[in-house]
Design a protein around this motif. Structure first.
Motif, short mmCIF file in Angstrom:
data_model
loop_
_atom_site.label_atom_id
_atom_site.label_comp_id
_atom_site.label_asym_id
_atom_site.label_seq_id
_atom_site.Cartn_x
_atom_site.Cartn_y
_atom_site.Cartn_z
N ARG A 161 1.20 7.45 -6.39
CA ARG A 161 0.02 8.30 -6.69
C ARG A 161 -0.03 9.60 -5.89
O ARG A 161 -0.52 10.60 -6.38
CB ARG A 161 -1.25 7.49 -6.44
N ARG A 162 0.47 9.58 -4.66
CA ARG A 162 0.38 10.77 -3.81
C ARG A 162 1.74 11.35 -3.45
O ARG A 162 1.80 12.34 -2.72
CB ARG A 162 -0.36 10.40 -2.51
N LEU B 289 0.83 -1.21 0.00
CA LEU B 289 0.00 0.00 0.00
C LEU B 289 0.86 1.25 0.00
O LEU B 289 0.55 2.24 -0.68
CB LEU B 289 -0.92 -0.01 1.22
N TRP C 188 2.09 1.82 -3.54
CA TRP C 188 0.99 2.30 -4.38
C TRP C 188 0.69 3.76 -4.08
O TRP C 188 0.53 4.57 -5.00
CB TRP C 188 -0.23 1.42 -4.13
N LEU C 189 0.62 4.11 -2.81
CA LEU C 189 0.36 5.50 -2.44
C LEU C 189 1.51 6.41 -2.86
O LEU C 189 1.30 7.57 -3.24
CB LEU C 189 0.13 5.61 -0.93
N PHE D 175 3.74 11.10 1.49
CA PHE D 175 2.42 10.84 2.05
C PHE D 175 2.38 9.53 2.85
O PHE D 175 1.96 9.52 4.01
CB PHE D 175 1.37 10.83 0.93
N PRO D 176 2.81 8.38 2.29
CA PRO D 176 2.78 7.15 3.09
C PRO D 176 3.76 7.18 4.26
O PRO D 176 3.51 6.55 5.29
CB PRO D 176 3.12 6.05 2.09
N LEU E 238 3.97 1.21 6.05
CA LEU E 238 3.63 2.15 4.98
C LEU E 238 4.86 2.92 4.48
O LEU E 238 5.02 3.13 3.28
CB LEU E 238 2.55 3.13 5.46
#
Length: 396
Positions: A267-268, A260, A263-264, A272-273, A310
């Protein structure tokens, strides 16, 4: 992205980190069979995690200076397997400690070259690095179940069976180059700067903040993985199987958190993670420390594993981009020396556990995790630099 190469490297990561996860899974068996105290098993955790982390930057520097350092990958996980096997068969505490230390050195030798090869295979994709990273998490999550199955059924004398995965993977590693050449596949290789050439400025200040975050992450991580099973059995009066299940839940949730986070990150953005993971980990750890029942502790365990992992893959690529001329050193320092603090504090935390109980230890590391969140909020992004040097053969 070289998917086949990345998949194979992920498989080696599963095998290597299975031996890292085997150490905390062995601790309850060593306590019951040999009568070790909390302080004694914490010393064994120090041998595995602390020593491994201290020497890992050395292997990182070797990786940066030796293009043909790929041999360290199989040598690492085979050495780890021999060390774990020896620890189970040894009867003397000192010999056990030395065998676990040998396993830690093998684990340390594996990570810098394997991480560099994974970055080369995956490019700048955070998802690719998370896939490679999750291989290690899966290996660690399988370890408690495998150790419980083997040692629970055959006793410590049957621990030699845990060396079988390393032997099989070593054979596959030897056969992989002819297999790839017959099919016309060219491996993606790490890029090494030529003599006198640089790939941009190394940002040591930003890297230092990242190391600070990793240091404060490592203490709760090492503590929870070393003492979670014991906490579940002794404070919540659960069975040894429940303790092993909790440890497996932690690492499986960590695997999902790693994926996750990648993936984050794509995209972000990578920060962010990282920040979300640190902010969410503290309440999850509190749920473990002060759980009234095993069910509550299990929920906290899953949440803690998810949150703490994360940041994992984004931090690896951030470290390499902060030090573009020293990717192996960056991996070794963040995954190695920074992690050593968690191992070095194990004896102290074991002493606290002997005197005040496991809940007191888990409460102490909550404060450390809060400091990690402060460092995480101070991190800044750095764009990956374009590769300038020519590739060199490094898989042999």
């Amino acid at each position: 992205m070289k998917k086949a190469q990345l998949g194979f490297l992920t498989g080696t990561h599963v095998v290597n980190d299975m031996y890292q996860g085997a150490v905390p899974a062995l601790l309850p068996f060593l306590m019951s069979d040999r009568g070790y105290s909390y302080a004694a098993v914490s010393g064994i955790a120090l041998a595995a995690t602390g020593l491994s982390s201290v020497v890992q930057p050395v292997f990182g520097a070797i990786t940066d200076r030796m293009p043909r350092s790929g041999w360290l990958i199989p040598a690492g996980f085979v050495t780890a397997a021999l060390g774990i096997t020896g620890a189970g068969l040894a009867g003397d505490y000192l010999v056990t400690w030395l065998c676990v230390a040998l396993a830690g050195i093998g684990i340390a030798a594996y990570h810098p070259p394997a991480t560099n090869h994974a970055r080369a295979a995956g490019g700048d994709s955070q998802k690719a690095m998370s896939l490679f990273s999750v291989g290690g998490t899966i290996g660690a999550s399988l370890a408690p179940a495998l150790v419980t199955l083997v040692v629970g059924a055959l006793g410590l004398r049957g621990i030699w069976l845990l060396a079988v995965p390393a032997a099989v993977m070593a054979v596959l590693w030897t056969a992989r180059v002819p297999w790839m050449r017959r099919r016309g596949h060219a491996p993606a290789l790490p890029l090494v700067p030529r003599a006198g050439e640089t790939r941009g400025r190394d940002d040591w200040r930003a890297f230092g903040v990242l190391v600070g975050a990793t240091v404060c992450w490592s203490i709760p991580y090492v503590t929870v993985t070393s003492m979670l099973s014991l906490h579940v059995q002794r404070n919540l009066h659960a069975s040894p199987a429940a303790g092993a299940a909790a440890l497996t839940s932690l690492t499986l949730a960590g695997a999902f958190g790693t994926l996750l986070g990648g993936w984050l990150g794509d995209r972000r953005g990578r920060l962010f993670p990282v920040r979300a993971g640190y902010l969410l980990a503290a309440p999850a750890l509190a749920a473990i420390a002060f759980a009234p029942t095993f069910a509550v502790a299990e929920i906290g365990t899953v949440a803690c594993g998810l949150a703490m992992f994360l940041p994992f893959a984004p931090q690896v690529t951030l470290a390499q981009d902060y030090l573009p001329n020293r990717p192996g050193t960056a991996s070794g320092l963040t995954l190695g020396l920074a992690m050593s603090v968690g191992g070095l504090t194990s004896p102290l935390l074991g002493w606290i556990a002997d005197g005040y109980g496991l809940r007191a230890v888990l409460a102490v590391v909550l404060a450390v995790l809060a400091v990690a969140a402060v460092f995480g909020l101070r991190l800044r992004e750095r764009a990956p630099l374009p590769p300038e040097p020519a590739p060199v053969e490094a898989m042999s």
